[in-house]
Motif scaffolding. Structure first.
Motif, PDB file in Angstrom:
ATOM      1  N   PHE A 164     -53.015 125.801  34.267  1.00  0.00           N
ATOM      2  CA  PHE A 164     -53.422 126.875  35.478  1.00  0.00           C
ATOM      3  C   PHE A 164     -54.681 127.306  34.708  1.00  0.00           C
ATOM      4  CE2 PHE A 164     -53.942 131.231  36.715  1.00  0.00           C
ATOM      5  CZ  PHE A 164     -53.746 131.210  38.006  1.00  0.00           C
ATOM      6  N   TYR A 165     -55.852 127.363  35.674  1.00  0.00           N
ATOM      7  CA  TYR A 165     -57.120 127.998  35.268  1.00  0.00           C
ATOM      8  C   TYR A 165     -57.117 129.534  35.524  1.00  0.00           C
ATOM      9  CZ  TYR A 165     -59.736 123.394  34.919  1.00  0.00           C
ATOM     10  OH  TYR A 165     -60.044 122.393  34.707  1.00  0.00           O
ATOM     11  N   LEU A 166     -57.251 129.952  34.417  1.00  0.00           N
ATOM     12  CA  LEU A 166     -57.324 131.590  34.390  1.00  0.00           C
ATOM     13  C   LEU A 166     -58.793 131.912  34.821  1.00  0.00           C
ATOM     14  CD1 LEU A 166     -56.054 132.138  30.689  1.00  0.00           C
ATOM     15  CD2 LEU A 166     -54.928 132.622  32.844  1.00  0.00           C
ATOM     16  N   ARG A 167     -59.679 130.977  34.604  1.00  0.00           N
ATOM     17  CA  ARG A 167     -61.013 131.107  35.125  1.00  0.00           C
ATOM     18  C   ARG A 167     -61.751 129.884  34.987  1.00  0.00           C
ATOM     19  NH1 ARG A 167     -62.287 134.860  30.230  1.00  0.00           N
ATOM     20  NH2 ARG A 167     -63.502 133.359  28.958  1.00  0.00           N
ATOM     21  N   LYS A 168     -63.050 129.821  35.594  1.00  0.00           N
ATOM     22  CA  LYS A 168     -63.580 128.138  35.627  1.00  0.00           C
ATOM     23  C   LYS A 168     -63.621 127.746  34.297  1.00  0.00           C
ATOM     24  CE  LYS A 168     -66.135 129.062  39.852  1.00  0.00           C
ATOM     25  NZ  LYS A 168     -67.631 128.884  40.501  1.00  0.00           N
ATOM     26  N   ASP A 169     -63.796 128.506  33.233  1.00  0.00           N
ATOM     27  CA  ASP A 169     -63.927 127.911  31.872  1.00  0.00           C
ATOM     28  C   ASP A 169     -62.903 128.271  30.857  1.00  0.00           C
ATOM     29  OD1 ASP A 169     -64.265 130.540  31.821  1.00  0.00           O
ATOM     30  OD2 ASP A 169     -65.740 130.732  30.067  1.00  0.00           O
ATOM     31  N   LEU A 170     -61.582 128.570  31.583  1.00  0.00           N
ATOM     32  CA  LEU A 170     -60.510 128.909  30.832  1.00  0.00           C
ATOM     33  C   LEU A 170     -59.338 128.239  31.427  1.00  0.00           C
ATOM     34  CD1 LEU A 170     -59.949 130.224  27.939  1.00  0.00           C
ATOM     35  CD2 LEU A 170     -59.646 132.345  29.468  1.00  0.00           C
ATOM     36  N   LYS A 171     -58.488 127.121  30.754  1.00  0.00           N
ATOM     37  CA  LYS A 171     -57.429 126.640  31.458  1.00  0.00           C
ATOM     38  C   LYS A 171     -56.507 126.949  30.265  1.00  0.00           C
ATOM     39  CE  LYS A 171     -57.286 122.258  31.842  1.00  0.00           C
ATOM     40  NZ  LYS A 171     -57.498 120.845  32.396  1.00  0.00           N
ATOM     41  N   VAL A 172     -55.080 127.140  30.958  1.00  0.00           N
ATOM     42  CA  VAL A 172     -53.886 127.165  30.256  1.00  0.00           C
ATOM     43  C   VAL A 172     -53.004 126.034  30.421  1.00  0.00           C
ATOM     44  CG1 VAL A 172     -51.838 128.589  29.553  1.00  0.00           C
ATOM     45  CG2 VAL A 172     -54.039 129.705  29.779  1.00  0.00           C
ATOM     46  N   ARG A 173     -52.494 125.314  29.390  1.00  0.00           N
ATOM     47  CA  ARG A 173     -51.515 124.207  29.499  1.00  0.00           C
ATOM     48  C   ARG A 173     -50.254 124.448  28.661  1.00  0.00           C
ATOM     49  NH1 ARG A 173     -52.119 117.824  28.483  1.00  0.00           N
ATOM     50  NH2 ARG A 173     -50.379 117.277  29.798  1.00  0.00           N
ATOM     51  N   ALA A 174     -48.925 124.211  29.321  1.00  0.00           N
ATOM     52  CA  ALA A 174     -47.863 124.690  28.637  1.00  0.00           C
ATOM     53  C   ALA A 174     -47.217 123.190  27.906  1.00  0.00           C
ATOM     54  CB  ALA A 174     -46.735 124.984  29.711  1.00  0.00           C
ATOM     55  N   PHE A 175     -46.712 123.545  26.508  1.00  0.00           N
ATOM     56  CA  PHE A 175     -46.314 122.386  25.908  1.00  0.00           C
ATOM     57  C   PHE A 175     -44.934 122.898  25.382  1.00  0.00           C
ATOM     58  CE2 PHE A 175     -50.591 120.834  25.723  1.00  0.00           C
ATOM     59  CZ  PHE A 175     -50.453 119.596  25.501  1.00  0.00           C
ATOM     60  N   GLN A 176     -43.987 121.821  25.031  1.00  0.00           N
ATOM     61  CA  GLN A 176     -42.743 121.862  24.675  1.00  0.00           C
ATOM     62  C   GLN A 176     -42.621 122.740  23.106  1.00  0.00           C
ATOM     63  OE1 GLN A 176     -39.840 121.272  26.406  1.00  0.00           O
ATOM     64  NE2 GLN A 176     -39.103 122.675  24.946  1.00  0.00           N
ATOM     65  N   THR A 177     -41.685 123.470  22.940  1.00  0.00           N
ATOM     66  CA  THR A 177     -41.484 124.021  21.557  1.00  0.00           C
ATOM     67  C   THR A 177     -39.724 124.202  21.584  1.00  0.00           C
ATOM     68  OG1 THR A 177     -41.744 126.608  22.411  1.00  0.00           O
ATOM     69  CG2 THR A 177     -43.455 125.391  21.210  1.00  0.00           C
ATOM     70  N   TYR A 178     -39.225 124.568  20.472  1.00  0.00           N
ATOM     71  CA  TYR A 178     -37.937 124.610  20.335  1.00  0.00           C
ATOM     72  C   TYR A 178     -37.395 125.586  19.458  1.00  0.00           C
ATOM     73  CZ  TYR A 178     -39.388 119.638  21.082  1.00  0.00           C
ATOM     74  OH  TYR A 178     -39.758 118.565  21.534  1.00  0.00           O
TER      75      TYR A 178
ATOM     76  N   THR B   9     -60.615 124.209  26.147  1.00  0.00           N
ATOM     77  CA  THR B   9     -62.164 124.070  26.341  1.00  0.00           C
ATOM     78  C   THR B   9     -62.582 122.634  25.738  1.00  0.00           C
ATOM     79  OG1 THR B   9     -62.689 125.067  24.477  1.00  0.00           O
ATOM     80  CG2 THR B   9     -62.986 126.575  26.430  1.00  0.00           C
ATOM     81  N   ALA B  10     -61.578 122.285  24.753  1.00  0.00           N
ATOM     82  CA  ALA B  10     -61.852 121.033  24.055  1.00  0.00           C
ATOM     83  C   ALA B  10     -60.689 120.298  24.028  1.00  0.00           C
ATOM     84  CB  ALA B  10     -62.661 121.238  22.776  1.00  0.00           C
TER      85      ALA B  10
ATOM     86  N   PRO C 159     -60.350 138.873  21.559  1.00  0.00           N
ATOM     87  CA  PRO C 159     -61.002 139.694  22.498  1.00  0.00           C
ATOM     88  C   PRO C 159     -62.315 139.399  23.209  1.00  0.00           C
ATOM     89  CG  PRO C 159     -60.540 140.829  20.177  1.00  0.00           C
ATOM     90  CD  PRO C 159     -60.128 139.273  20.413  1.00  0.00           C
ATOM     91  N   THR C 160     -62.976 138.274  22.604  1.00  0.00           N
ATOM     92  CA  THR C 160     -64.071 137.766  23.498  1.00  0.00           C
ATOM     93  C   THR C 160     -63.580 136.800  24.737  1.00  0.00           C
ATOM     94  OG1 THR C 160     -64.061 135.816  21.724  1.00  0.00           O
ATOM     95  CG2 THR C 160     -65.675 137.685  21.637  1.00  0.00           C
ATOM     96  N   LEU C 161     -62.321 136.424  24.589  1.00  0.00           N
ATOM     97  CA  LEU C 161     -61.573 135.630  25.650  1.00  0.00           C
ATOM     98  C   LEU C 161     -60.833 136.419  26.560  1.00  0.00           C
ATOM     99  CD1 LEU C 161     -60.325 132.349  23.865  1.00  0.00           C
ATOM    100  CD2 LEU C 161     -62.500 132.645  25.206  1.00  0.00           C
ATOM    101  N   LYS C 162     -60.781 137.716  26.321  1.00  0.00           N
ATOM    102  CA  LYS C 162     -59.705 138.795  26.977  1.00  0.00           C
ATOM    103  C   LYS C 162     -58.414 138.173  27.258  1.00  0.00           C
ATOM    104  CE  LYS C 162     -63.469 141.308  29.468  1.00  0.00           C
ATOM    105  NZ  LYS C 162     -64.238 141.592  30.951  1.00  0.00           N
ATOM    106  N   LEU C 163     -58.070 137.267  26.359  1.00  0.00           N
ATOM    107  CA  LEU C 163     -56.798 136.776  26.473  1.00  0.00           C
ATOM    108  C   LEU C 163     -55.920 137.114  25.141  1.00  0.00           C
ATOM    109  CD1 LEU C 163     -54.984 134.385  27.094  1.00  0.00           C
ATOM    110  CD2 LEU C 163     -56.328 132.836  25.503  1.00  0.00           C
ATOM    111  N   ALA C 164     -54.576 137.425  25.540  1.00  0.00           N
ATOM    112  CA  ALA C 164     -53.646 137.651  24.380  1.00  0.00           C
ATOM    113  C   ALA C 164     -52.409 136.824  24.485  1.00  0.00           C
ATOM    114  CB  ALA C 164     -53.106 139.166  24.528  1.00  0.00           C
ATOM    115  N   PHE C 165     -51.756 136.560  23.610  1.00  0.00           N
ATOM    116  CA  PHE C 165     -50.628 135.777  23.412  1.00  0.00           C
ATOM    117  C   PHE C 165     -49.467 136.446  23.132  1.00  0.00           C
ATOM    118  CE2 PHE C 165     -53.876 132.431  22.682  1.00  0.00           C
ATOM    119  CZ  PHE C 165     -53.562 131.514  23.633  1.00  0.00           C
TER     120      PHE C 165
END
Length: 260
Positions: free
Chosen positions: A130-144, A156-157, A41-47
């Motif tokens: 992709f940058y959702l906002r300046k301080d929040l970036k999403v990167r895609a990784f492989q799953t199976y 962020t880290a 909730p504090t990131l306003k982000l859902a998976f």
């Protein structure tokens, strides 16, 4: 609040009743084959969006791991409900391989519902960011998994990694080192005991708890949140399995058990 506690006294409705893991309130529901939506909730982000739990409406950013219905079924309703309440169009991240199908899905609903369904849809391939906002970036990784799938995680880290549904192969993929070093790892553990073998779990495209134990030394995460337990298990069985985890997993593994 300490790691893994309930933030039930929070003054914010958005975080009320949430687990507090490594300083992040976490809410959600994840039952294999039924519904998965994990919210920060504090990131306003859902998976993933499951059947669209009402609490997800306040999350501006949504990362979809793959196209199985228990992970993506509520997507049109999520967008439509935000529009109903005049909220800004959400940003939705999907695997690039399903982006055209998701666009067509929205077109069908626009024709039937006569609504705009405004949103910003981004397709990511493995390794893309992709940058959702300046301080929040999403990167895609492989799953199976049994169908095209990939990890999406915030950086962020990096801070948070989310696997969606995957076999244990993601744990030994050398390209996924950052995932196993993220502060919080949200990952599936669909099967817990000998009622389903490791081999059968792999056939279904899922991870068995015994495989997590076998690869325990690879996890450098501060905290691991297990999700996507099979509906065959009772709450007590899940809690017992997690509490019995050996070192170095003991004390930093939590379970999302809402709905069990």
């Amino acid at each position: 609040m300490e790691r893994g506690t309930k933030d039930s006294d929070s003054g914010s409705d958005k975080t009320k009743g949430a687990m507090n893991i490594e300083g992040y309130p976490v809410k959600g529901l994840s039952i294999a084959g039924h519904e998965t939506c994990v919210m920060f909730p504090t990131l306003k982000l859902a998976f993933d969006i499951g059947r669209f739990p009402q609490q997800a409406i306040s999350h501006d950013f949504l990362c979809i791991s793959h196209a199985h219905m228990d992970h993506i079924g509520g997507l049109p309703m999520y967008v439509a409900t935000r529009g109903l309440f005049s909220m800004k169009p959400p940003t939705i991240i999907v695997p690039k391989c399903i982006k055209k199908d998701v666009e067509q899905l929205f077109e069908v609903h626009r024709r039937m519902d006569q609504s705009e369904l405004n949103h910003n849809l981004i397709g990511l391939d493995v390794g893309e960011e992709f940058y959702l906002r300046k301080d929040l970036k999403v990167r895609a990784f492989q799953t199976y998994h049994a169908i095209p799938s990939q990890i999406t995680y915030t950086i962020t880290a990096p801070e948070i990694a989310f696997t969606g549904d995957t076999t244990s192969d993601f744990m030994i993929d050398q390209n996924n080192t950052d995932v196993l070093r993220s502060r919080i790892l949200v990952m599936e553990s669909t099967f817990l005991d000998n009622s389903v073998s490791v081999e059968d779990a792999r056939v279904y495209g899922h991870t068995h708890l015994s495989e997590i134990i076998s690869h325990a030394e690879r996890f450098e995460n501060k905290a691991i949140l297990l999700i996507h337990f099979s509906a065959r298990y009772r709450l007590e069985e899940i809690q017992q399995a997690v509490s019995a985890l050996p070192l170095p997993l003991a004390g930093r593994v939590f379970a999302l058990t809402e709905g069990f």
